[in-house]
Scaffold this motif. Sequence first.
Motif, PDB file in Angstrom:
ATOM      1  N   ASP A 141      44.037  72.916  52.043  1.00 23.21           N
ATOM      2  CA  ASP A 141      44.385  71.650  51.480  1.00 23.21           C
ATOM      3  C   ASP A 141      45.723  71.664  50.789  1.00 23.21           C
ATOM      4  OD1 ASP A 141      41.810  70.529  51.344  1.00 23.21           O
ATOM      5  OD2 ASP A 141      41.093  72.010  50.145  1.00 23.21           O
ATOM      6  N   SER A 142      46.381  70.197  50.758  1.00 17.08           N
ATOM      7  CA  SER A 142      47.615  70.239  49.855  1.00 17.08           C
ATOM      8  C   SER A 142      47.457  70.451  48.677  1.00 17.08           C
ATOM      9  CB  SER A 142      47.950  68.718  50.081  1.00 17.08           C
ATOM     10  OG  SER A 142      48.054  68.372  51.786  1.00 17.08           O
ATOM     11  N   ASP A 143      48.588  70.955  48.134  1.00 15.29           N
ATOM     12  CA  ASP A 143      48.976  71.590  46.494  1.00 15.29           C
ATOM     13  C   ASP A 143      49.179  70.257  45.742  1.00 15.29           C
ATOM     14  OD1 ASP A 143      48.453  74.421  46.348  1.00 15.29           O
ATOM     15  OD2 ASP A 143      50.157  74.349  47.820  1.00 15.29           O
ATOM     16  N   PRO A 144      48.398  70.016  44.595  1.00 10.08           N
ATOM     17  CA  PRO A 144      48.573  68.681  43.647  1.00 10.08           C
ATOM     18  C   PRO A 144      50.017  68.831  43.361  1.00 10.08           C
ATOM     19  CG  PRO A 144      46.449  69.929  43.237  1.00 10.08           C
ATOM     20  CD  PRO A 144      47.235  70.743  44.176  1.00 10.08           C
ATOM     21  N   GLU A 145      50.630  69.898  43.002  1.00  5.83           N
ATOM     22  CA  GLU A 145      52.077  69.729  42.275  1.00  5.83           C
ATOM     23  C   GLU A 145      53.124  69.223  43.401  1.00  5.83           C
ATOM     24  OE1 GLU A 145      50.285  73.711  40.896  1.00  5.83           O
ATOM     25  OE2 GLU A 145      50.073  72.496  42.448  1.00  5.83           O
ATOM     26  N   LEU A 146      52.774  69.586  44.608  1.00  8.07           N
ATOM     27  CA  LEU A 146      53.671  69.157  45.716  1.00  8.07           C
ATOM     28  C   LEU A 146      53.351  67.748  45.975  1.00  8.07           C
ATOM     29  CD1 LEU A 146      56.057  69.683  47.539  1.00  8.07           C
ATOM     30  CD2 LEU A 146      54.640  71.042  49.180  1.00  8.07           C
ATOM     31  N   VAL A 147      52.091  67.365  46.018  1.00  8.58           N
ATOM     32  CA  VAL A 147      51.782  66.118  46.250  1.00  8.58           C
ATOM     33  C   VAL A 147      52.349  65.119  45.290  1.00  8.58           C
ATOM     34  CG1 VAL A 147      49.687  64.442  46.019  1.00  8.58           C
ATOM     35  CG2 VAL A 147      49.363  66.608  47.132  1.00  8.58           C
ATOM     36  N   ASP A 148      52.366  65.384  43.866  1.00 12.96           N
ATOM     37  CA  ASP A 148      53.036  64.534  42.852  1.00 12.96           C
ATOM     38  C   ASP A 148      54.376  64.290  43.259  1.00 12.96           C
ATOM     39  OD1 ASP A 148      50.475  64.517  41.755  1.00 12.96           O
ATOM     40  OD2 ASP A 148      50.970  66.058  40.140  1.00 12.96           O
ATOM     41  N   VAL A 149      55.066  65.313  43.714  1.00  8.04           N
ATOM     42  CA  VAL A 149      56.561  65.181  44.109  1.00  8.04           C
ATOM     43  C   VAL A 149      56.779  64.043  45.297  1.00  8.04           C
ATOM     44  CG1 VAL A 149      58.781  66.339  45.249  1.00  8.04           C
ATOM     45  CG2 VAL A 149      57.279  67.529  43.469  1.00  8.04           C
ATOM     46  N   VAL A 150      55.972  64.038  46.169  1.00 11.82           N
ATOM     47  CA  VAL A 150      56.080  63.093  47.572  1.00 11.82           C
ATOM     48  C   VAL A 150      55.674  61.891  46.965  1.00 11.82           C
ATOM     49  CG1 VAL A 150      54.979  62.706  49.741  1.00 11.82           C
ATOM     50  CG2 VAL A 150      55.247  65.126  48.928  1.00 11.82           C
ATOM     51  N   VAL A 151      54.737  61.821  45.861  1.00 14.57           N
ATOM     52  CA  VAL A 151      54.205  60.506  45.481  1.00 14.57           C
ATOM     53  C   VAL A 151      55.348  59.840  44.581  1.00 14.57           C
ATOM     54  CG1 VAL A 151      52.976  59.317  43.694  1.00 14.57           C
ATOM     55  CG2 VAL A 151      51.855  60.890  45.086  1.00 14.57           C
ATOM     56  N   SER A 206      51.199  83.520  49.430  1.00 20.43           N
ATOM     57  CA  SER A 206      52.427  84.186  48.930  1.00 20.43           C
ATOM     58  C   SER A 206      52.880  83.488  47.623  1.00 20.43           C
ATOM     59  CB  SER A 206      53.594  83.833  49.937  1.00 20.43           C
ATOM     60  OG  SER A 206      52.964  84.815  51.097  1.00 20.43           O
ATOM     61  N   GLY A 207      52.358  82.525  47.069  1.00 21.75           N
ATOM     62  CA  GLY A 207      52.776  81.692  45.893  1.00 21.75           C
ATOM     63  C   GLY A 207      53.430  80.671  46.129  1.00 21.75           C
ATOM     64  N   GLY A 208      53.480  80.023  47.282  1.00 22.11           N
ATOM     65  CA  GLY A 208      54.422  78.791  47.334  1.00 22.11           C
ATOM     66  C   GLY A 208      53.526  77.743  47.409  1.00 22.11           C
ATOM     67  N   LEU A 209      54.105  76.370  47.498  1.00 20.73           N
ATOM     68  CA  LEU A 209      53.179  75.091  47.699  1.00 20.73           C
ATOM     69  C   LEU A 209      53.416  74.516  48.955  1.00 20.73           C
ATOM     70  CD1 LEU A 209      54.423  73.581  44.263  1.00 20.73           C
ATOM     71  CD2 LEU A 209      52.291  75.068  44.728  1.00 20.73           C
ATOM     72  N   ALA A 210      52.364  73.974  49.497  1.00 23.99           N
ATOM     73  CA  ALA A 210      52.246  73.364  50.782  1.00 23.99           C
ATOM     74  C   ALA A 210      51.485  71.910  50.652  1.00 23.99           C
ATOM     75  CB  ALA A 210      51.443  74.122  51.860  1.00 23.99           C
ATOM     76  N   SER A 211      52.086  71.122  51.532  1.00 23.26           N
ATOM     77  CA  SER A 211      51.550  69.537  51.600  1.00 23.26           C
ATOM     78  C   SER A 211      51.757  69.049  53.003  1.00 23.26           C
ATOM     79  CB  SER A 211      52.121  68.686  50.715  1.00 23.26           C
ATOM     80  OG  SER A 211      51.519  67.398  50.752  1.00 23.26           O
ATOM     81  N   TYR A 212      50.798  68.481  53.504  1.00 25.24           N
ATOM     82  CA  TYR A 212      50.581  67.789  54.794  1.00 25.24           C
ATOM     83  C   TYR A 212      50.828  66.280  54.682  1.00 25.24           C
ATOM     84  CZ  TYR A 212      49.321  67.213  59.733  1.00 25.24           C
ATOM     85  OH  TYR A 212      49.174  66.852  61.063  1.00 25.24           O
ATOM     86  N   LEU A 213      51.654  65.704  54.797  1.00 30.17           N
ATOM     87  CA  LEU A 213      52.006  64.208  54.770  1.00 30.17           C
ATOM     88  C   LEU A 213      51.634  63.338  55.949  1.00 30.17           C
ATOM     89  CD1 LEU A 213      54.176  66.046  52.955  1.00 30.17           C
ATOM     90  CD2 LEU A 213      55.777  63.985  53.218  1.00 30.17           C
ATOM     91  N   ILE A 214      51.220  62.315  55.510  1.00 31.11           N
ATOM     92  CA  ILE A 214      51.089  61.312  56.698  1.00 31.11           C
ATOM     93  C   ILE A 214      52.060  60.065  56.534  1.00 31.11           C
ATOM     94  CG2 ILE A 214      49.603  59.835  57.996  1.00 31.11           C
ATOM     95  CD1 ILE A 214      47.243  61.473  56.941  1.00 31.11           C
ATOM     96  N   VAL A 215      52.835  59.826  57.279  1.00 35.16           N
ATOM     97  CA  VAL A 215      53.468  58.306  57.442  1.00 35.16           C
ATOM     98  C   VAL A 215      53.002  57.587  58.228  1.00 35.16           C
ATOM     99  CG1 VAL A 215      55.861  57.621  57.675  1.00 35.16           C
ATOM    100  CG2 VAL A 215      55.683  59.758  56.800  1.00 35.16           C
ATOM    101  N   GLY A 216      52.653  56.443  57.749  1.00 34.39           N
ATOM    102  CA  GLY A 216      51.875  55.428  58.279  1.00 34.39           C
ATOM    103  C   GLY A 216      52.608  54.647  59.587  1.00 34.39           C
ATOM    104  N   THR A 217      51.788  54.213  60.524  1.00 31.00           N
ATOM    105  CA  THR A 217      52.534  53.385  61.506  1.00 31.00           C
ATOM    106  C   THR A 217      51.377  52.478  62.164  1.00 31.00           C
ATOM    107  OG1 THR A 217      53.837  53.309  63.720  1.00 31.00           O
ATOM    108  CG2 THR A 217      52.219  55.156  63.460  1.00 31.00           C
TER     109      THR A 217
END
Length: 437
Positions: free
Chosen positions: A334-344, A378-389
């Motif tokens: 799952d995407s990390d909430p902290e990184l999701v907030d940055v993308v938002v 390993s302690g990092g953050l990950a997020s899987y984005l979707i850019v709409g089309t």
Amino acid sequence: MTEPIRDRLVTVRRHLHRHPEPAWREFYTTARLVEEIRAIGVNELAVGPDAYDPADRMAVPSDDEIDFWLERARDRGADDALLERMSGGNTGAVAVLERGDGPAIGLRVDIDGLFVEEATGDGHVPDAEGFRSEIEGTMHACGHDVHMTWGLAVLEAIAESDFAGRLVVFFQPAEEVGGGGCPMARSRFVDDLDYLLAVHVGLDHPSGEVVAGIEKPLAMCHVDVTIEGTSAHAGKSPNEGDNAMHAMGTAIENAYGIPRHADGMTRVNVGRAEAGTASNVIAERAHLEAEARGETTELMEYVKGRLERVVRSAARMHGCDAVFDVISESPRADSDPELVDVVVDVATGLHGTDRVVPTADFGASEDATFLMNRVQESGGLASYLIVGTDHPTSHHTPTFDVDEDALDHGVSVLVETIGELERRHPVSNAENAAEDG
């Protein structure tokens, strides 16, 4: 001097669209990516076996299949030295920019096409405008041509910026068969990444919409089953045979009877089956291809285990033997909430963004989850984005296409997110590790 990729996004995407190649056979595709990456200029460029351990690959096709596509790429003008490096089906590349102290950020894009015959006719834009697939029976029907274009353009933009840190772009092969994420996740290029971004176009999200991070991708496994029986004359001595086709039918029926699980969503499907040689011969061999999925990795393992039990029991019932091979699999991440907030925050203020959705259920499967898990563990953050089309029909269909305005929009989202991560990041995992040591 080469025209900047940002100024020719449509041209790059359309060229890649014309030359789709399936999993572990992306020879021409990789060669074209390498050509563009070399023009950008990076600190390290690893191709094929330099980017991962070939032994970690899954769902690798036969040598004959690999050699056929390699020669096809050679005929299309791919560099011989690169083809030699990719021999055996070791496609894909990793590009690294080193820009001093700062965060280590990964971007994963996938590069393979699908075995789908692309549509013809004026109603299908790639055909009407002359960039329909030139390879019969193969098509970029899932937007990976867009993803590659994003990867190149982001790499170039960061190379030309004052970014401080390390950017690693994974041009990953074999996503459609779940075969390429694992080897790249196990490579040294994932070591000490602070952040990982993966990205997809569309997925029923319209132009102007950005999903900052997916949740609940289904864990998945692909399975090949071979059932061996005994042939006999169907009229004269049917009792002397052990019917592999009958065993296969029993296995298929019982597979769909696997109980669903109280802990969450599960899926099973038999997508291909074949058996027999003639109407008057008891079939001595049957083959089927199936998949199991689950809302969690544990639920996928439950379905996989039940499916294997069903297959082996059906074979024994009919006096046959079964070989159950797991060809590839991928976990949930799952995407990390902290990184999701940055993308938002980033996407909300960008030109071209009409709506930002913080999270959305994915509902399908993705082997980018291997990389996401590795970074998160390993302690990092990950997020899987979707850019709409806007896409006229669903992914994996002959008439799939994209709104090319999403090309520039996707680059903006990714470049600005990387820049924001640099500004917010206090210290990299690599520096933390050095201090701990």
